[in-house]
Write a protein that holds these residues in place. Structure first.
Motif, short mmCIF file in Angstrom:
data_model
loop_
_atom_site.label_atom_id
_atom_site.label_comp_id
_atom_site.label_asym_id
_atom_site.label_seq_id
_atom_site.Cartn_x
_atom_site.Cartn_y
_atom_site.Cartn_z
N ALA A 1 0.74 -1.44 -0.04
CA ALA A 1 0.23 0.37 -0.21
C ALA A 1 1.14 1.40 -0.11
O ALA A 1 0.38 2.46 -0.56
N MET A 2 1.51 1.17 0.32
CA MET A 2 2.78 2.24 0.25
C MET A 2 3.23 2.54 -0.93
O MET A 2 3.22 4.04 -1.19
N TRP A 3 3.10 1.85 -1.87
CA TRP A 3 3.45 2.40 -3.72
C TRP A 3 2.48 2.73 -3.89
O TRP A 3 1.94 2.57 -5.60
N LEU A 4 1.47 3.36 -3.55
CA LEU A 4 0.06 4.19 -4.17
C LEU A 4 0.80 5.07 -5.39
O LEU A 4 0.07 5.39 -6.17
N ALA A 5 1.10 6.20 -4.39
CA ALA A 5 1.69 6.66 -5.71
C ALA A 5 1.89 6.51 -6.74
O ALA A 5 2.62 7.22 -8.00
N GLN A 6 3.41 5.61 -6.60
CA GLN A 6 4.32 5.11 -7.79
C GLN A 6 3.27 4.50 -8.46
O GLN A 6 3.55 4.38 -9.57
N ARG A 7 2.33 3.53 -8.30
CA ARG A 7 1.51 2.87 -8.94
C ARG A 7 0.46 3.97 -9.97
O ARG A 7 0.49 3.41 -11.01
N PRO B 1 6.59 11.74 -3.17
CA PRO B 1 6.86 10.80 -4.07
C PRO B 1 7.16 11.69 -5.10
O PRO B 1 7.49 10.72 -6.41
N GLU B 2 6.52 12.62 -6.03
CA GLU B 2 6.82 12.86 -6.90
C GLU B 2 8.32 13.27 -7.34
O GLU B 2 9.15 13.40 -8.51
N ALA B 3 9.15 13.82 -6.29
CA ALA B 3 10.59 13.58 -6.48
C ALA B 3 11.08 12.11 -6.92
O ALA B 3 11.75 11.93 -7.59
#
Length: 263
Positions: free
Chosen positions: A25-31, A241-243
């Protein structure tokens, strides 16, 4: 490793391995943020996120073999393998055990050195305490170091999300993972022999695996490239997450294009 999410993106396959004691769930912004440039696969490692822990003895090698089987199921001969914190330790185990499956490596907020005796003893203490008293122990002892001071001061929603993920960590999985990490070997020789490019990411406010640890890994790598993320601590992918996504997108694009990657 039973549960995982795969984006429908194009480009190179990228497997991202989560930090301790979180879940995929920590990778939501990456997905979401990387789906346009790569195929993102975010598995839950043993016992986390509802996946099965199994009966194997605690070992990062077991977790790396899980990742290799995941690649088989997905039909990927090779992939970019990356991990944050504990996920970085598993990534280095992949480098040792399955180097032929790697297109590139991402090592985020992690370190190549083995635990000291004191650190191993502390992991065992925390493992025993969690089995005895539940994951509330992690909120007191682990959570404070997971995010940087800027997140604590200015990103209440991010800190609250991390707290929720920590609170939901299954005690048996936490203890198993602590013991697996305690037994890991020094990986500097593994990094020196790595045959693919590597991106090393660190938060400038990371006190668990500080920038000096990242710099040491880059020095050991034949083709290593460093990105320091400002105003982020140990969970840079969640905090900024953006960086984080920009660094990964540039790395994978240059891998796909055959150009030397840079941080």
């Amino acid at each position: 490793m039973q549960l995982y999410t795969r984006s429908a993106g194009e480009g190179l396959p990228v497997v991202l391995l989560h930090a301790f004691p979180l879940s995929s769930a920590m990778w939501l912004a990456q997905r979401e943020g990387l789906a346009a440039v790569c195929k993102v696969v975010t598995p839950d490692m043993r016992g986390f996120g509802g996946s099965v822990l199994g009966d194997d003895e605690p070992s990062l090698d077991v977790m790396a073999d899980d990742v290799a089987r995941l690649l088989d199921r997905e039909g990927f001969d090779r992939a970019v393998i990356g991990g944050q914190s504990m996920g970085g330790y598993v990534t280095m185990a992949m480098c040792r055990r399955h180097p032929d499956r790697l297109l590139g490596v991402i090592l985020a907020n992690t370190r190549a050195g083995a635990d000291t005796e004191a650190a191993r003893a502390n992991r065992e203490r925390v493992a025993a305490a969690v089995l005895d008293s539940g994951s509330s122990v992690l909120v007191e002892e682990v959570l404070p170091a997971l995010v940087g001071r800027t997140t604590v001061q200015r990103r209440a929603m991010v800190f609250g999300r991390v707290r929720g993920l920590v609170q939901s960590a299954p005690p048996r999985a936490v203890a198993w993972a602590q013991r697996a990490m305690a037994g890991r070997p020094d990986s500097f020789d593994t990094l020196r022999g790595l045959g693919v490019p590597a991106l090393v990411i660190v938060g400038e406010e990371d006190e668990v695996c500080p920038p000096a640890d990242a710099e040491a890994m880059v020095e050991a790598l034949p083709d290593g490239h460093l990105t320091v993320i400002e105003k982020a601590g140990h969970l840079s992918a969640l905090e900024q997450p953006e960086a984080f996504n920009r660094a990964v997108a540039a790395f994978t694009a240059e891998l796909a294009g055959g150009a030397p990657p840079h941080g």
